[in-house]
Write a protein that holds these residues in place. Structure first.
Motif, PDB file in Angstrom:
ATOM      1  N   PRO A 162      -4.658   0.878  -0.764  1.00  0.00           N
ATOM      2  CA  PRO A 162      -4.145  -0.322  -1.113  1.00  0.00           C
ATOM      3  C   PRO A 162      -3.669  -0.297  -2.612  1.00  0.00           C
TER       4      PRO A 162
ATOM      5  N   TYR B 194       0.712  -1.295  -0.027  1.00  0.00           N
ATOM      6  CA  TYR B 194       0.155  -0.063   0.009  1.00  0.00           C
ATOM      7  C   TYR B 194       0.910   1.237  -0.009  1.00  0.00           C
TER       8      TYR B 194
ATOM      9  N   VAL C 223      -7.735  -5.170  -4.849  1.00  0.00           N
ATOM     10  CA  VAL C 223      -7.930  -4.130  -3.768  1.00  0.00           C
ATOM     11  C   VAL C 223      -7.318  -2.895  -4.209  1.00  0.00           C
TER      12      VAL C 223
ATOM     13  N   GLN D 251      -8.045   0.491  -5.791  1.00  0.00           N
ATOM     14  CA  GLN D 251      -9.171   1.382  -6.264  1.00  0.00           C
ATOM     15  C   GLN D 251      -8.706   2.302  -7.186  1.00  0.00           C
TER      16      GLN D 251
ATOM     17  N   SER E  73     -14.746  -4.454  -9.829  1.00  0.00           N
ATOM     18  CA  SER E  73     -14.849  -5.486  -8.393  1.00  0.00           C
ATOM     19  C   SER E  73     -16.097  -5.570  -7.899  1.00  0.00           C
TER      20      SER E  73
ATOM     21  N   THR F 293      -2.437  -7.103  -3.249  1.00  0.00           N
ATOM     22  CA  THR F 293      -2.164  -8.124  -2.350  1.00  0.00           C
ATOM     23  C   THR F 293      -1.203  -9.263  -3.063  1.00  0.00           C
TER      24      THR F 293
END
Length: 346
Positions: free
Chosen positions: A140, A98, A163, A165, A178, A143
């Motif tokens: 974020p 992140y 994750v 955005q 998503s 991952t």
């Protein structure tokens, strides 16, 4: 406002007020003064890649948000790298990458800068990505799933950007893919987005996301010219859509054992008002047992928002008549009427 020039030099803003003003630059999140953080659509910046055990994050910029503090605009001027921790011997883990902003007004660190963090997760039978500290201001980026050593260890780790955005300026069209974004409500009527799963633009109508051509359920009212008609335990339903002034409407009506045919010809109410002008005709089928009586549905502006039903009343002739409790046959439980029509909406 005072006009004395001696007053003007006393006007000032602190950094928190300026960040709150920057909420005008980023789309809202549905809360007062709230903003949606993220990277720009189409921006390859802050891309997370994996080379062996080395995690690379490219240069880039993003908007971050913290309630009460406003919008933080941050950028990483050069690519950064980190190293994955050794894999667990038994369980999979999920690490989080992140972008973080340090703000001493929030975290009391004495720092005002941005950096990239690789946060190692906890191995487990059902692993989840870790959560940064409560005082951290972050967005974020990706991952990384790290399997146990018996499954290849860090050498078979994989990166997911689920994750990550995206955000746009107010009024911009946000691309969404998503599950969370697709399920999220709009923040204002008329808001636009592009649903990459459906492959079409959608608009928030105040209660749902709809694309042009999407249908809406409408339950018509059943009446008769001489009165007394009621649906009883029959069923009547329809769907309609409108693109500009063009309305497309289709539906079905099944007669039940307590349906009252009333007297005179039958009408069903239309889903939206019709423009003045001329009558529009659509197709209609009246199904009784194994017989199918073809016909028309008539949308006449003079009928006050009601559509009349017309069907062929004989197999052996070309005669047509208004559909009623006795035409084209006596109404019987299970008889069904299907229709489809286009007309100009008011």
């Amino acid at each position: 406002m005072p006009t004395d020039p001696l007053w003007l030099p006393t006007l000032s803003y602190d950094e928190t007020e300026l960040r709150k003003m920057d909420s005008m630059l980023v789309m809202a999140d549905g809360t007062a003064m709230g903003s949606r953080p993220g990277v720009r659509p189409g921006d390859a910046g802050l891309t997370v890649t994996l080379s062996g055990t080395t995690v690379n994050v490219s240069t880039g910029a993003a908007a971050l948000y913290r309630s009460g503090q406003g919008v933080y605009r941050a950028q990483i001027p050069a690519s950064t790298a980190g190293t994955l921790a050794a894999a667990d011997g038994t369980y999979t883990r999920i690490d989080l990458v992140y972008l973080r902003v340090w703000d001493t007004a929030v975290d009391s660190t004495g720092l005002r800068k941005a950096d990239v963090v690789l946060l190692t997760g906890t191995p487990g039978a059902a692993p989840a990505a870790p959560t940064p500290g409560a005082t951290e201001i972050y967005v974020p980026l990706a991952t990384i799933t790290v399997p146990p050593t018996g499954s290849g260890g860090t050498g078979s780790a994989t990166v997911s950007t689920a994750v990550r955005q995206i955000t746009v300026a107010p009024g911009g069209i946000l691309p969404v893919s998503s599950t969370a974004d697709i399920a999220a409500s709009g923040t204002y009527t008329g808001q636009a987005r592009y649903n990459t799963v459906r492959g079409c633009p959608e608009y928030w109508n105040g209660s749902a996301w709809l694309a042009q051509g999407d249908s809406t359920t409408y339950v018509p009212t059943f009446t008769s010219l001489g009165g007394g008609a009621s649906i009883g335990n029959g069923t009547i339903t329809s769907r309609w859509t409108r693109i500009g002034n063009q309305v497309q409407w289709s539906g079905s009506f099944t007669i039940g054992s307590t349906t009252n045919a009333g007297t005179g010809l039958w009408f069903i109410s239309m889903p939206t008002a019709q423009a003045s002008g001329f009558t529009r005709l659509g197709s209609l089928n009246y199904i009784s047992g194994g017989n199918n009586y073809v016909g028309l549905i008539s949308c006449n502006p003079s009928d006050g928002g009601k559509a009349a039903l017309i069907a062929k009343s004989s197999f052996s002739t070309v005669s047509f008549d208004n559909v009623s409790g006795t035409v084209p046959v006596t109404s019987t439980t299970g008889n069904q009427i299907l229709w489809n029509v286009s007309y100009e909406g008011a």
